[in-house]
Scaffold this motif. Sequence first.
Motif, PDB file in Angstrom:
ATOM      1  N   ALA A 140      38.601  36.841  43.553  1.00  0.00           N
ATOM      2  CA  ALA A 140      38.535  37.666  44.811  1.00  0.00           C
ATOM      3  C   ALA A 140      39.719  38.631  44.580  1.00  0.00           C
ATOM      4  CB  ALA A 140      38.233  36.877  46.125  1.00  0.00           C
ATOM      5  N   THR A 141      40.860  38.210  44.368  1.00  0.00           N
ATOM      6  CA  THR A 141      42.122  38.993  44.277  1.00  0.00           C
ATOM      7  C   THR A 141      42.016  40.039  43.281  1.00  0.00           C
ATOM      8  OG1 THR A 141      43.383  37.075  44.938  1.00  0.00           O
ATOM      9  CG2 THR A 141      44.500  38.976  44.145  1.00  0.00           C
ATOM     10  N   VAL A 142      41.258  39.779  42.178  1.00  0.00           N
ATOM     11  CA  VAL A 142      41.456  40.775  41.213  1.00  0.00           C
ATOM     12  C   VAL A 142      40.346  41.720  41.679  1.00  0.00           C
ATOM     13  CG1 VAL A 142      40.371  41.211  38.761  1.00  0.00           C
ATOM     14  CG2 VAL A 142      41.854  39.084  39.215  1.00  0.00           C
ATOM     15  N   VAL A 283      40.225  24.353  30.139  1.00  0.00           N
ATOM     16  CA  VAL A 283      39.592  25.766  30.573  1.00  0.00           C
ATOM     17  C   VAL A 283      40.144  26.262  31.727  1.00  0.00           C
ATOM     18  CG1 VAL A 283      37.555  27.113  30.836  1.00  0.00           C
ATOM     19  CG2 VAL A 283      37.555  25.113  29.394  1.00  0.00           C
ATOM     20  N   GLN A 284      40.622  25.622  32.599  1.00  0.00           N
ATOM     21  CA  GLN A 284      41.255  26.028  33.685  1.00  0.00           C
ATOM     22  C   GLN A 284      42.439  26.913  33.714  1.00  0.00           C
ATOM     23  OE1 GLN A 284      40.163  26.094  37.327  1.00  0.00           O
ATOM     24  NE2 GLN A 284      41.840  27.513  37.314  1.00  0.00           N
ATOM     25  N   ILE A 285      43.466  26.410  32.712  1.00  0.00           N
ATOM     26  CA  ILE A 285      44.661  26.965  32.343  1.00  0.00           C
ATOM     27  C   ILE A 285      44.340  28.373  31.578  1.00  0.00           C
ATOM     28  CG2 ILE A 285      46.568  26.935  30.579  1.00  0.00           C
ATOM     29  CD1 ILE A 285      46.526  23.631  31.054  1.00  0.00           C
ATOM     30  N   SER A 286      43.277  28.281  30.917  1.00  0.00           N
ATOM     31  CA  SER A 286      42.913  29.632  30.362  1.00  0.00           C
ATOM     32  C   SER A 286      42.338  30.615  31.377  1.00  0.00           C
ATOM     33  CB  SER A 286      41.643  29.288  29.425  1.00  0.00           C
ATOM     34  OG  SER A 286      41.877  28.507  28.293  1.00  0.00           O
ATOM     35  N   LEU A 287      41.493  30.090  32.322  1.00  0.00           N
ATOM     36  CA  LEU A 287      41.271  31.051  33.490  1.00  0.00           C
ATOM     37  C   LEU A 287      42.303  31.541  34.257  1.00  0.00           C
ATOM     38  CD1 LEU A 287      38.042  29.447  34.576  1.00  0.00           C
ATOM     39  CD2 LEU A 287      38.269  31.258  32.948  1.00  0.00           C
ATOM     40  N   ASN A 288      43.294  30.664  34.304  1.00  0.00           N
ATOM     41  CA  ASN A 288      44.554  30.996  35.160  1.00  0.00           C
ATOM     42  C   ASN A 288      45.531  32.038  34.296  1.00  0.00           C
ATOM     43  OD1 ASN A 288      44.190  28.740  37.025  1.00  0.00           O
ATOM     44  ND2 ASN A 288      45.684  27.425  35.991  1.00  0.00           N
ATOM     45  N   LEU A 289      45.519  31.911  33.108  1.00  0.00           N
ATOM     46  CA  LEU A 289      46.123  32.990  32.206  1.00  0.00           C
ATOM     47  C   LEU A 289      45.295  34.212  32.395  1.00  0.00           C
ATOM     48  CD1 LEU A 289      47.109  30.861  28.995  1.00  0.00           C
ATOM     49  CD2 LEU A 289      48.468  31.954  30.406  1.00  0.00           C
ATOM     50  N   ALA A 290      44.113  34.353  32.262  1.00  0.00           N
ATOM     51  CA  ALA A 290      43.206  35.650  32.465  1.00  0.00           C
ATOM     52  C   ALA A 290      43.117  36.272  33.542  1.00  0.00           C
ATOM     53  CB  ALA A 290      41.694  35.282  31.806  1.00  0.00           C
ATOM     54  N   HIS A 291      42.907  35.291  34.768  1.00  0.00           N
ATOM     55  CA  HIS A 291      42.864  35.968  35.922  1.00  0.00           C
ATOM     56  C   HIS A 291      44.360  36.501  36.564  1.00  0.00           C
ATOM     57  CE1 HIS A 291      38.756  34.019  36.718  1.00  0.00           C
ATOM     58  NE2 HIS A 291      38.618  35.220  36.225  1.00  0.00           N
ATOM     59  N   SER A 335      31.080  37.691  36.924  1.00  0.00           N
ATOM     60  CA  SER A 335      32.232  36.724  37.132  1.00  0.00           C
ATOM     61  C   SER A 335      31.885  35.832  38.327  1.00  0.00           C
ATOM     62  CB  SER A 335      33.520  37.419  37.320  1.00  0.00           C
ATOM     63  OG  SER A 335      34.047  38.199  36.029  1.00  0.00           O
ATOM     64  N   SER A 336      31.324  36.207  39.199  1.00  0.00           N
ATOM     65  CA  SER A 336      31.064  35.558  40.508  1.00  0.00           C
ATOM     66  C   SER A 336      30.415  34.560  40.291  1.00  0.00           C
ATOM     67  CB  SER A 336      30.445  36.283  41.722  1.00  0.00           C
ATOM     68  OG  SER A 336      31.657  37.399  41.997  1.00  0.00           O
ATOM     69  N   LEU A 337      29.057  34.888  39.445  1.00  0.00           N
ATOM     70  CA  LEU A 337      28.035  34.076  39.147  1.00  0.00           C
ATOM     71  C   LEU A 337      28.494  32.836  38.295  1.00  0.00           C
ATOM     72  CD1 LEU A 337      25.153  36.494  38.617  1.00  0.00           C
ATOM     73  CD2 LEU A 337      25.565  34.904  40.675  1.00  0.00           C
ATOM     74  N   THR A 338      29.675  33.288  37.313  1.00  0.00           N
ATOM     75  CA  THR A 338      30.142  32.216  36.308  1.00  0.00           C
ATOM     76  C   THR A 338      31.004  31.323  37.000  1.00  0.00           C
ATOM     77  OG1 THR A 338      29.954  34.084  34.624  1.00  0.00           O
ATOM     78  CG2 THR A 338      31.679  32.107  34.351  1.00  0.00           C
TER      79      THR A 338
END
Length: 366
Positions: A140-142, A283-291, A335-338
């Motif tokens: 949402a922030t992105v 995977v959460q760490i990967s998403l933290n890095l990406a977003h 991304s929202s649906l993901t």
Amino acid sequence: MAAKPSAFTNIATMAVPLIAMAVLAVTWGRDLSGVVVVGVALCLAGAVLAAVHHAEVVAHRVGEPFGSLVLAVAVTVIEVALIVTLMADGGDKSATLARDTVFAAVMITCNGIVGLALLVGAKRNGVANFNTEGTVAALATVATLATLSLVLPTFTTSRPGPEFTGPQLVFAAVVSLALYGLFVAMQTVRHRDYFLPVTRDGEVVDAESHATPPSAREAWISLGFLLIALISVVGNAKGVSPTIESGVKSAGLPHAVVGVIIALLVLLPETLAALRSARRDRVQISLNLAHGSAIASIGLTIPAIAIASIWLSGPLELGLGPTHMVLLALTVMVSSLTVVPGRATVLQGGVHLVLFASFVFLAVSP
């Protein structure tokens, strides 16, 4: 148990950034021959690998989500410095440099890195699991930052063209910085558990139990070498950019391709770190890095550009064109649906990679 790095690995990850920094000092501001460009590119690749190693050492010491934040902010700060430096060189091409670079960073992180992480995590474990609350908040922030900074300039009417007026740019800078600060406070203090890895049963993993954390001294040394490696990555990327620009021009490609290539080089450390986390079922760490990188890229770049515009001459075009706005809207929707279900399969990873491939293709053939 994670394997402890060998003595050779430790020496190499310290030596390579120093060598890359020395190469940067020798080649800075000079015209480079083809052979030298190859050597600089090899040093750049080595510095990327060293940056990933030192980022993981720091991350293991401070824990998540602080570890992801360290790499995201470090890369973004230096990326902002690179944008301002290139804009200071002047020329018509600098008018869209900030927009092209930031948008490329958003597409690379939200589609390229996310897609690879989901694909690797789901392929290895059947389903990639992550924390819905934190991931939805980051997305949402992105979406908000990207819309306010990259979409609205196309539709404002106070100034012709996809540009902000002075007061509008100041407002965008203030709200971008405020929203970035609010997100960091949520991620690291108030709702830290939202950004921690989760097990397949949805339980939060608060600490890595597979290895002894490095000492404070080791973490500080790695932080120093991380900054050296990142500076050398961005600096050497700027050094080879004239060769890239001439190659792009000779191939008859749009100048925006240069921004895509530079963004890919700069974001390599985060990409590799995200892939390694996905292979460890984090995977959460990967998403933290990406977003987190996408948020930092917009939240820090727009205020920096607003300040730099005081002495930089020429127009500053931030508004996206119709094609890029469609890609951005599709990215936000997909991304929202993901992220809403809190788990993803290889299909979701493939969808994001297709979006990333579409962005690259349309950058080459608009």
